[in-house]
Design a protein around this motif. Structure first.
Motif, PDB file in Angstrom:
ATOM      1  N   LEU A   1       0.839  -1.206   0.000  1.00 47.78           N
ATOM      2  CA  LEU A   1       0.000   0.000   0.000  1.00 47.78           C
ATOM      3  C   LEU A   1       0.871   1.251   0.000  1.00 47.78           C
ATOM      4  O   LEU A   1       0.535   2.250  -0.641  1.00 47.78           O
ATOM      5  CB  LEU A   1      -0.945  -0.013   1.203  1.00 47.78           C
TER       6      LEU A   1
ATOM      7  N   TRP B   1      -6.006  -9.489 -10.369  1.00 50.41           N
ATOM      8  CA  TRP B   1      -6.526 -10.645  -9.637  1.00 50.41           C
ATOM      9  C   TRP B   1      -7.653 -10.242  -8.681  1.00 50.41           C
ATOM     10  O   TRP B   1      -8.697 -10.876  -8.616  1.00 50.41           O
ATOM     11  CB  TRP B   1      -5.408 -11.345  -8.859  1.00 50.41           C
ATOM     12  N   ALA B   2      -7.408  -9.173  -7.939  1.00 51.95           N
ATOM     13  CA  ALA B   2      -8.402  -8.750  -6.947  1.00 51.95           C
ATOM     14  C   ALA B   2      -9.703  -8.314  -7.631  1.00 51.95           C
ATOM     15  O   ALA B   2     -10.791  -8.637  -7.157  1.00 51.95           O
ATOM     16  CB  ALA B   2      -7.849  -7.629  -6.079  1.00 51.95           C
TER      17      ALA B   2
ATOM     18  N   SER C   1     -18.032   0.194  -6.144  1.00 55.12           N
ATOM     19  CA  SER C   1     -17.004   0.917  -6.877  1.00 55.12           C
ATOM     20  C   SER C   1     -15.707   0.141  -6.982  1.00 55.12           C
ATOM     21  O   SER C   1     -15.414  -0.730  -6.178  1.00 55.12           O
ATOM     22  CB  SER C   1     -16.737   2.250  -6.200  1.00 55.12           C
TER      23      SER C   1
ATOM     24  N   VAL D   1     -11.518   0.141  -9.130  1.00 59.65           N
ATOM     25  CA  VAL D   1     -10.458   0.857  -9.806  1.00 59.65           C
ATOM     26  C   VAL D   1      -9.984  -0.029 -10.942  1.00 59.65           C
ATOM     27  O   VAL D   1      -9.776  -1.220 -10.745  1.00 59.65           O
ATOM     28  CB  VAL D   1      -9.296   1.118  -8.830  1.00 59.65           C
TER      29      VAL D   1
ATOM     30  N   VAL E   1      -6.332 -10.669   1.242  1.00 63.38           N
ATOM     31  CA  VAL E   1      -6.267 -12.122   1.061  1.00 63.38           C
ATOM     32  C   VAL E   1      -4.826 -12.636   1.112  1.00 63.38           C
ATOM     33  O   VAL E   1      -4.522 -13.580   1.832  1.00 63.38           O
ATOM     34  CB  VAL E   1      -6.925 -12.541  -0.278  1.00 63.38           C
TER      35      VAL E   1
ATOM     36  N   ASN F   1     -10.453  -5.240   3.283  1.00 61.44           N
ATOM     37  CA  ASN F   1     -11.163  -5.925   2.202  1.00 61.44           C
ATOM     38  C   ASN F   1     -12.469  -5.236   1.831  1.00 61.44           C
ATOM     39  O   ASN F   1     -13.083  -5.571   0.840  1.00 61.44           O
ATOM     40  CB  ASN F   1     -11.405  -7.405   2.543  1.00 61.44           C
TER      41      ASN F   1
ATOM     42  N   GLY G   1      -1.879 -10.600   1.524  1.00 63.50           N
ATOM     43  CA  GLY G   1      -0.870  -9.677   2.036  1.00 63.50           C
ATOM     44  C   GLY G   1      -0.430 -10.084   3.420  1.00 63.50           C
ATOM     45  O   GLY G   1      -0.677  -9.389   4.388  1.00 63.50           O
TER      46      GLY G   1
ATOM     47  N   ASN H   1     -18.657  -2.405  -1.507  1.00 64.08           N
ATOM     48  CA  ASN H   1     -19.425  -1.376  -2.214  1.00 64.08           C
ATOM     49  C   ASN H   1     -19.063  -1.543  -3.689  1.00 64.08           C
ATOM     50  O   ASN H   1     -17.993  -2.011  -4.029  1.00 64.08           O
ATOM     51  CB  ASN H   1     -19.077   0.024  -1.701  1.00 64.08           C
TER      52      ASN H   1
ATOM     53  N   GLU I   1     -12.426  -2.095   1.192  1.00 66.07           N
ATOM     54  CA  GLU I   1     -11.980  -0.925   0.448  1.00 66.07           C
ATOM     55  C   GLU I   1     -12.231  -1.061  -1.035  1.00 66.07           C
ATOM     56  O   GLU I   1     -12.267  -2.150  -1.574  1.00 66.07           O
ATOM     57  CB  GLU I   1     -10.480  -0.743   0.661  1.00 66.07           C
ATOM     58  N   SER I   2     -12.372   0.066  -1.681  1.00 63.35           N
ATOM     59  CA  SER I   2     -12.607  -0.009  -3.110  1.00 63.35           C
ATOM     60  C   SER I   2     -11.315  -0.286  -3.873  1.00 63.35           C
ATOM     61  O   SER I   2     -11.343  -0.779  -4.983  1.00 63.35           O
ATOM     62  CB  SER I   2     -13.263   1.273  -3.611  1.00 63.35           C
ATOM     63  N   CYS I   3     -10.169   0.014  -3.281  1.00 64.98           N
ATOM     64  CA  CYS I   3      -8.923  -0.212  -3.995  1.00 64.98           C
ATOM     65  C   CYS I   3      -8.619  -1.698  -4.095  1.00 64.98           C
ATOM     66  O   CYS I   3      -8.542  -2.400  -3.087  1.00 64.98           O
ATOM     67  CB  CYS I   3      -7.763   0.474  -3.304  1.00 64.98           C
ATOM     68  N   PRO I   4      -8.434  -2.173  -5.322  1.00 68.49           N
ATOM     69  CA  PRO I   4      -8.182  -3.608  -5.497  1.00 68.49           C
ATOM     70  C   PRO I   4      -6.845  -4.038  -4.899  1.00 68.49           C
ATOM     71  O   PRO I   4      -6.685  -5.224  -4.564  1.00 68.49           O
ATOM     72  CB  PRO I   4      -8.187  -3.792  -7.012  1.00 68.49           C
ATOM     73  N   VAL I   5      -5.896  -3.127  -4.773  1.00 67.11           N
ATOM     74  CA  VAL I   5      -4.643  -3.497  -4.119  1.00 67.11           C
ATOM     75  C   VAL I   5      -4.933  -3.867  -2.667  1.00 67.11           C
ATOM     76  O   VAL I   5      -4.484  -4.897  -2.158  1.00 67.11           O
ATOM     77  CB  VAL I   5      -3.612  -2.352  -4.177  1.00 67.11           C
ATOM     78  N   ALA I   6      -5.724  -3.044  -2.011  1.00 63.04           N
ATOM     79  CA  ALA I   6      -6.079  -3.321  -0.623  1.00 63.04           C
ATOM     80  C   ALA I   6      -6.891  -4.609  -0.515  1.00 63.04           C
ATOM     81  O   ALA I   6      -6.658  -5.429   0.377  1.00 63.04           O
ATOM     82  CB  ALA I   6      -6.867  -2.147  -0.043  1.00 63.04           C
ATOM     83  N   ARG I   7      -7.809  -4.812  -1.434  1.00 64.83           N
ATOM     84  CA  ARG I   7      -8.624  -6.025  -1.383  1.00 64.83           C
ATOM     85  C   ARG I   7      -7.759  -7.254  -1.609  1.00 64.83           C
ATOM     86  O   ARG I   7      -7.915  -8.274  -0.932  1.00 64.83           O
ATOM     87  CB  ARG I   7      -9.745  -5.982  -2.424  1.00 64.83           C
ATOM     88  N   GLY I   8      -6.862  -7.161  -2.555  1.00 65.23           N
ATOM     89  CA  GLY I   8      -5.951  -8.279  -2.792  1.00 65.23           C
ATOM     90  C   GLY I   8      -5.108  -8.573  -1.565  1.00 65.23           C
ATOM     91  O   GLY I   8      -4.961  -9.726  -1.156  1.00 65.23           O
ATOM     92  N   LEU I   9      -4.592  -7.524  -0.958  1.00 62.44           N
ATOM     93  CA  LEU I   9      -3.751  -7.718   0.225  1.00 62.44           C
ATOM     94  C   LEU I   9      -4.528  -8.310   1.386  1.00 62.44           C
ATOM     95  O   LEU I   9      -3.955  -9.010   2.222  1.00 62.44           O
ATOM     96  CB  LEU I   9      -3.130  -6.384   0.650  1.00 62.44           C
TER      97      LEU I   9
ATOM     98  N   MET J   1      -1.721  -7.878  -9.176  1.00 64.83           N
ATOM     99  CA  MET J   1      -2.565  -7.923  -7.979  1.00 64.83           C
ATOM    100  C   MET J   1      -3.901  -7.239  -8.211  1.00 64.83           C
ATOM    101  O   MET J   1      -4.945  -7.733  -7.779  1.00 64.83           O
ATOM    102  CB  MET J   1      -1.868  -7.245  -6.800  1.00 64.83           C
TER     103      MET J   1
END
Lengths: 147, 147
Positions: free
Chosen positions: A27, A99-100, A110, A112, B19, B7, B21, A108, B9-17, A96
């Motif tokens: 992050l 994949w995510a 929304s 990216v 799982v 998880n 991260g 929600n 969060e809308s950011c896929p990096v955060a969602r991926g992490l 990543m």
DNA sequence: TGCAGTAGGTTCTTTTTAGGAACTCTTTAT
DNA sequence: ATAAAGAGTTCCTAAAAAGAACCTACTGCA
């Protein structure tokens, strides 16, 4: 095995994880790719504790992923920039994201996505072998240990 | 921000992490790609504590990355297999291997590289846009927030 | 002169997570 | 009857992360 032994391992997955295999590190890297360079800004955007952020920035600098550059004297202030090694993490970030988006639903709606800077078209990441152009999958590729 | 909020969060990096991260998770996934399916085998190969391994396997199953399949009754025994979602992690593993081989030196010289299953030639991973064939870099692509 | 603000941390204290070792349970093998 | 395999669980200690407050230069302003 202790966590700190990981980076001495011959497996590159373990070595990579010793740098980025952490709840926050990717992050922080994401913020850097988004152009965020300063401590307070990162801290506020991520909601990470100052303590942990300071620790991660120190480690990333030690691992050569970020560099700390003074942007003013008096008072001395630094900002954090990606090194070449840090910039080389972009494909990991992109895979990543891909994949995510495909496998971890956002609660929600929304999300990216990635688009071309030139054409604004969405892009569809795909991992290929640069030599042959063939797609890389677990069926076509295996790992090999070399002395 | 607490880790568990990631998880949502809308950011896929955060969602991926949320799982993968984690210090151990990708190593468990690596074992699965290497064909390791059983608890004790993973535990011994990784040197992870049984407690943490049990926890990670439970989470990965809950996240749909692994599935737990009985391979015998009496006594009931299960093994862990990658789901389609888990198999889709392969590009992340490959880009991590590539990055670590280039940027995180192994302390002993040995390493692991990727070769083609067919030809035994080394492969050179490269991330491209499937539509145009252009390489994806942080200079050519940007993230866009949608809806 | 003194007070507020900014940037980049450090120092507490409390909760979570991880490490280490031993224990359980079921069933087949000796 | 005793031991071993397989897949965990339990308990207890050690390390990391969360949360909030504090510190140290400065700068700018009244």
């Amino acid at each position: 095995m202790k966590w700190n032994d990981l980076n001495t391992e011959s497996c590159p997955v373990a070595r990579g994880l010793s740098v980025i295999g952490d709840r926050w590190t990717m992050l922080v890297i994401r913020e850097c790719f988004l152009g965020i360079r300063r401590f307070d800004q990162m801290q506020e955007r991520l909601g990470i504790t100052r303590h942990v952020l300071a620790d991660r920035l120190r480690k990333l600098e030690a691992d050569g992923v970020l560099k700390r550059v003074a942007y003013q004297e008096r008072p001395l202030r630094h900002e954090y920039l990606l090194t070449d090694s840090g910039k080389a993490l972009y494909p990991i970030l992109v895979t990543m994201i891909e994949w995510a988006n495909a496998h971890v639903p956002a609660e929600n709606g929304s999300s990216v996505t990635l688009i071309s800077r030139e054409t604004n078209d969405p892009i569809e990441p795909k991992l290929v072998d640069a030599r042959t152009g063939n797609e890389i999958t677990h069926r076509t590729v295996i790992a090999k240990t070399a002395g």
